[in-house]
Structures are given as structure tokens and as C-alpha cells.
Design a protein around this motif. Sequence first.
Motif, PDB file in Angstrom:
ATOM      1  N   THR A 299       0.811  -1.024  -0.227  1.00 65.30           N
ATOM      2  CA  THR A 299      -0.005  -0.104  -0.087  1.00 65.30           C
ATOM      3  C   THR A 299       0.880   1.342  -0.075  1.00 65.30           C
ATOM      4  OG1 THR A 299      -1.734  -1.351   1.039  1.00 65.30           O
ATOM      5  CG2 THR A 299      -1.896   1.196   1.283  1.00 65.30           C
ATOM      6  N   LEU A 300       1.901   1.354   0.757  1.00 64.39           N
ATOM      7  CA  LEU A 300       2.919   2.453   0.757  1.00 64.39           C
ATOM      8  C   LEU A 300       3.444   2.508  -0.796  1.00 64.39           C
ATOM      9  CD1 LEU A 300       3.898   4.286   3.034  1.00 64.39           C
ATOM     10  CD2 LEU A 300       5.972   2.756   3.200  1.00 64.39           C
ATOM     11  N   ALA A 301       3.736   1.600  -1.158  1.00 68.72           N
ATOM     12  CA  ALA A 301       4.381   1.648  -2.565  1.00 68.72           C
ATOM     13  C   ALA A 301       3.392   2.622  -3.551  1.00 68.72           C
ATOM     14  CB  ALA A 301       4.707   0.362  -3.217  1.00 68.72           C
ATOM     15  N   GLU A 302       1.743   2.097  -3.365  1.00 70.02           N
ATOM     16  CA  GLU A 302       0.892   2.543  -4.246  1.00 70.02           C
ATOM     17  C   GLU A 302       0.850   3.915  -4.039  1.00 70.02           C
ATOM     18  OE1 GLU A 302      -2.799   0.348  -2.922  1.00 70.02           O
ATOM     19  OE2 GLU A 302      -2.202  -1.252  -4.236  1.00 70.02           O
ATOM     20  N   GLY A 303       1.046   4.488  -2.897  1.00 64.75           N
ATOM     21  CA  GLY A 303       0.942   5.773  -2.552  1.00 64.75           C
ATOM     22  C   GLY A 303       1.842   6.702  -3.294  1.00 64.75           C
ATOM     23  N   LYS A 304       3.220   6.104  -3.372  1.00 63.36           N
ATOM     24  CA  LYS A 304       4.066   6.875  -4.089  1.00 63.36           C
ATOM     25  C   LYS A 304       3.781   7.377  -5.591  1.00 63.36           C
ATOM     26  CE  LYS A 304       7.999   4.406  -1.773  1.00 63.36           C
ATOM     27  NZ  LYS A 304       9.144   3.682  -1.593  1.00 63.36           N
ATOM     28  N   GLN A 305       3.166   6.773  -6.174  1.00 62.70           N
ATOM     29  CA  GLN A 305       2.531   7.138  -7.534  1.00 62.70           C
ATOM     30  C   GLN A 305       1.669   8.548  -7.229  1.00 62.70           C
ATOM     31  OE1 GLN A 305      -0.301   4.604  -9.449  1.00 62.70           O
ATOM     32  NE2 GLN A 305      -0.399   3.464  -7.616  1.00 62.70           N
ATOM     33  N   TYR A 306       1.321   8.721  -6.170  1.00 65.93           N
ATOM     34  CA  TYR A 306       0.623   9.900  -5.991  1.00 65.93           C
ATOM     35  C   TYR A 306       1.330  10.851  -5.200  1.00 65.93           C
ATOM     36  CZ  TYR A 306      -3.415   6.708  -7.108  1.00 65.93           C
ATOM     37  OH  TYR A 306      -4.079   5.833  -7.748  1.00 65.93           O
ATOM     38  N   GLY A 307       2.342  10.690  -4.874  1.00 65.36           N
ATOM     39  CA  GLY A 307       3.311  11.346  -4.023  1.00 65.36           C
ATOM     40  C   GLY A 307       2.816  11.527  -2.623  1.00 65.36           C
ATOM     41  N   ILE A 308       2.501  10.287  -2.121  1.00 64.61           N
ATOM     42  CA  ILE A 308       1.850  10.436  -0.866  1.00 64.61           C
ATOM     43  C   ILE A 308       2.448   9.270   0.096  1.00 64.61           C
ATOM     44  CG2 ILE A 308      -0.364  10.148   0.569  1.00 64.61           C
ATOM     45  CD1 ILE A 308      -1.694  11.302  -1.891  1.00 64.61           C
ATOM     46  N   ASP A 309       2.713   9.777   1.438  1.00 68.78           N
ATOM     47  CA  ASP A 309       3.209   8.865   2.537  1.00 68.78           C
ATOM     48  C   ASP A 309       2.180   8.666   3.341  1.00 68.78           C
ATOM     49  OD1 ASP A 309       4.397   7.470   4.402  1.00 68.78           O
ATOM     50  OD2 ASP A 309       6.318   8.216   4.096  1.00 68.78           O
ATOM     51  N   TYR A 310       1.574   7.418   3.141  1.00 67.71           N
ATOM     52  CA  TYR A 310       0.358   7.294   3.984  1.00 67.71           C
ATOM     53  C   TYR A 310       0.733   7.081   5.480  1.00 67.71           C
ATOM     54  CZ  TYR A 310      -2.060   5.947  -0.401  1.00 67.71           C
ATOM     55  OH  TYR A 310      -2.614   5.881  -1.549  1.00 67.71           O
ATOM     56  N   ASN A 311       1.794   6.735   5.655  1.00 65.66           N
ATOM     57  CA  ASN A 311       2.249   6.619   7.306  1.00 65.66           C
ATOM     58  C   ASN A 311       2.367   8.078   7.878  1.00 65.66           C
ATOM     59  OD1 ASN A 311       2.330   3.918   7.599  1.00 65.66           O
ATOM     60  ND2 ASN A 311       4.521   3.597   6.650  1.00 65.66           N
ATOM     61  N   GLU A 312       2.830   8.927   6.937  1.00 65.73           N
ATOM     62  CA  GLU A 312       2.902  10.381   7.593  1.00 65.73           C
ATOM     63  C   GLU A 312       1.648  10.753   7.843  1.00 65.73           C
ATOM     64  OE1 GLU A 312       5.205  12.855   4.797  1.00 65.73           O
ATOM     65  OE2 GLU A 312       7.264  11.638   5.142  1.00 65.73           O
ATOM     66  N   GLU A 313       0.757  10.544   6.933  1.00 68.31           N
ATOM     67  CA  GLU A 313      -0.618  11.112   7.046  1.00 68.31           C
ATOM     68  C   GLU A 313      -1.378  10.487   8.322  1.00 68.31           C
ATOM     69  OE1 GLU A 313      -1.759  13.537   4.792  1.00 68.31           O
ATOM     70  OE2 GLU A 313       0.270  13.243   3.930  1.00 68.31           O
ATOM     71  N   ILE A 314      -1.162   9.282   8.817  1.00 68.09           N
ATOM     72  CA  ILE A 314      -1.653   8.731   9.968  1.00 68.09           C
ATOM     73  C   ILE A 314      -1.133   9.648  11.019  1.00 68.09           C
ATOM     74  CG2 ILE A 314      -1.568   6.710  11.275  1.00 68.09           C
ATOM     75  CD1 ILE A 314      -1.567   5.065   8.995  1.00 68.09           C
TER      76      ILE A 314
END
Length: 448
Positions: free
Chosen positions: A311-326
Motif C-alpha cells: 500500500t505504501l508503494a501504491e501511495g508513491k505514485q500519488y506522491g503521498i506517504d500514508y504513514n505520515e498522514e496517519i
Amino acid sequence: MKKVTYRNRISKVLGFSILVFLFTSNSLLAQAEPVADASVEQVAEASGGDAAAGKSLFNQNCAACHSLNRKMTGPALANVESRLAEDEGLDRQWLYAWIKNSPGMIKSGDAYANKIYNEYNKAAMTAFPTLSNTDIDNILAYTAAGPVAATTTATLPGDPVQAKSTGISNEIILGALALVFALLVFMLISVNKTLRRVMQANGVDVEKESPKGLPIWKAFAKNQFLVLVTTIFLLLGSAYFAYGWMMQVGVDQGYEPIQPIHYSHRIHAGDNKIECKYCHSSARKSKTSGIPSLNVCMNCHKSIYQVADATLAEGKQYGIDYNEEIQKLYSAVGWDEENQKYTGETKAVEWVRVHNLPDFAYFNHSQHVEVGEIACQTCHGPVEEMEIMSQYSPLTMGWCVNCHRETEVKVEGNEYYAKIHEELSKKYGVETLTAAQMGGLECGKCHY
């Protein structure tokens, strides 16, 4: 008198131009007509099922544990029939038996049934004895065809919005106007040449009579007909573009703001199948859907503080780090991750509103969601596919009115509608009623 050999040239040119215009216009109109997607029908025919009906059955019975293209609680089901036939030598009869009675297949000692059972942590698939072979055929047709759009011509309550032809597009109208103007110029040039030849045939000195040597703009200004036609064309074109610009004032279709804390509808509503009304619970009983409290997020994110690598790898294509958002979420609610308790130090999150109606327009979510049983996707689009939430529909008055004209009201089993449905059915001479026929076009319904 000299013989005029070009006397009928003007009528021929005009006739030819009109024929060309009519032929081109018919071609443009034909392009504007909706074209059926033959590929989905061919796949459905080859698999012996209805892919559109299979999509509905898949969402009702399978989507909680299965996706088409990724593993979830169970395996991915895209092209499942052909894959089982090629890899395991299993036919559709095996699938019938497995879907209707998977625990029985496991107990019987079936090799592949036990292989799947052990591979997925011995979580037996729910049996679906009520599904007929035709239902299963439709589901298999959907898994073979992939996501398909419904082919109905009207949007019914509860159905997601579907793309459909709404008439001739602005591009076609502009193309037709440009074609008319080009034909007009061609006709004028042809008429000018023909008149010159007619004058020469009658002994008139064309060179002497013509304003030779004048700049083109002066020659144009002296031709009153060209000036008139050009003026009319410019006025009509300016009015068209001015009208189009003014009609877009306040229409924010496609608006996609960046939020202070990123929330992926694709992951939550799509991958994890979280129902919209779990977070937007006020849509059931209020006119607004409401902004979910961060405590709703913490119901899950007390435990989910890191996402999987995939899931973290998927977020990279949007320029988003999901863990940082949490971590932003924890900071906002004052959650101490190490000690697993709230600190009491909270921060307000300044969410950016995506959908906004004018103050003079009234819209009630509960009336549509609960009473009308209309799916959220009908207005908000495929939110389960949106990484960043955007305004899917124009939300204009014309768009709402058109929905009321096309949407049939579900009156079965609703005593409230029994009498009014009987009377209005007699009045309009129809079996089913639309929202418009039940007063959905009255001004006071939305403006008061």
C-alpha cells in the motif's frame, strides 16, 4: 447577343455546396449517436452470461472477500474460469458445486478445494446455495469481461451514475458552424469567379470595373454583403462563447482540492469496502452528509498505525506517504502512540469543502439516501476509485431536474405511496412513476 456559357454556374455551385453541407452534417450527427460497446457483449456471449447483471451479483455476494485483480480475503477472480480450466483442468460444473457448497467440497476431499482452503488460512468460503446456475454464469461473465457499464437508458434509484449521450455536444455545434462559414466563403469565391466570367462573356471589361490595386481590407470593406455576413457570424460566435462562459459560473465540476490530512477513498471505500454511511452517518437522518469526526478514524487507526509495504508503494505514485498522514491524524486528535492514550492536546483540522450548493438551493441527503435508496455514487461518482476526492457531477439545476425526470420511484411495499401511486398512474397512464410526475419539478421542492 453573345452566348453566356456560365449562366447556370451559380445554381450548380449552390446546389453542390448544399449537398456537401447536408452530407457532412449527417456524418456529425451520426457520430453524436451513442454507440453500443460490442466488446462486452461479445465476452458475455462467449461466456454464456450477462456481464452487467453479473456485476450487480458480484458486488452483492462476492466483493466483500474478492476483488477482480488483487488478492483479498480470497483470491482474485478476474478470468477465474479460464485460469482454472488451463491450470487445474476444472470446468464450470466444478465452479457451480464450489460456489453453492464450498464446505461440502472441502469435506469430500476435493484436491483443489482443499488447496484453496489451506492457502487462505483455512477460511472456508461462504456457501451460496440460493444462487442459480444462471446467476453464476452472469458472475463469471463479469469476471471475464471486467468492469462494465450498465446499458440502461435511465438512472434508477440506487444505481451508480452511468455515462450516456445527452445530445449534440458543443464541439459538434462549433464544427458545424465552422463548416457553414467555410462553405459560405467557398460559395462567395465561386460566385465571384462565375460573375466575372459572365461579365466577360457579355463584353464587360472586368479589369476596368474591378477595384484592382486596393488593399484587401479596403476591398473587403467595400463589399457590404461580406461585411454583413462576417458581422453576423462574429456576433453569433461571441454570444455563444459568452453564454457558455456565463453558464459555467459557480459550476465546480472536477474541483479537486488538497486536504490538510490526505484521505484515500480508493483504499477505504474501494479496497477495504467500508460503506460510505459508516463515516458519513448523518446522511441517513440529516439534510447534510456531514464531516466525519476524527474519532471515527481512530476506531480503526488506534491499531492501524502503519500501512503495508504494498500500500505504501501504491501511495508513491500519488506522491503521498500514508504513514505520515496517519501521524498527522494522531497529532490532530492528541493520540500518544507509545503509551496508547489520548493526551488531550487536540488541533482543529481545516478541511476544504468539495461539494457546495448555493444557499437558495435545498437538498436533503436523508430524503434521497434513505427514502429514495439512491446510491452515493449516483451523484458523487465512483468514489471507491478516487485517491483524491473531486466533484464528479456538475450539481446544476438542469442536472438535478433531468435526474428527477428519469428516475423511477420505488413504490413496491411502501404503503405511503400506495394511494398516490394508484391515482397518479391513472392520471399519467403509466405503470411506473418518475420523481417529476410526483411533484419533483415543483419550484418549492428545492427553492423556498
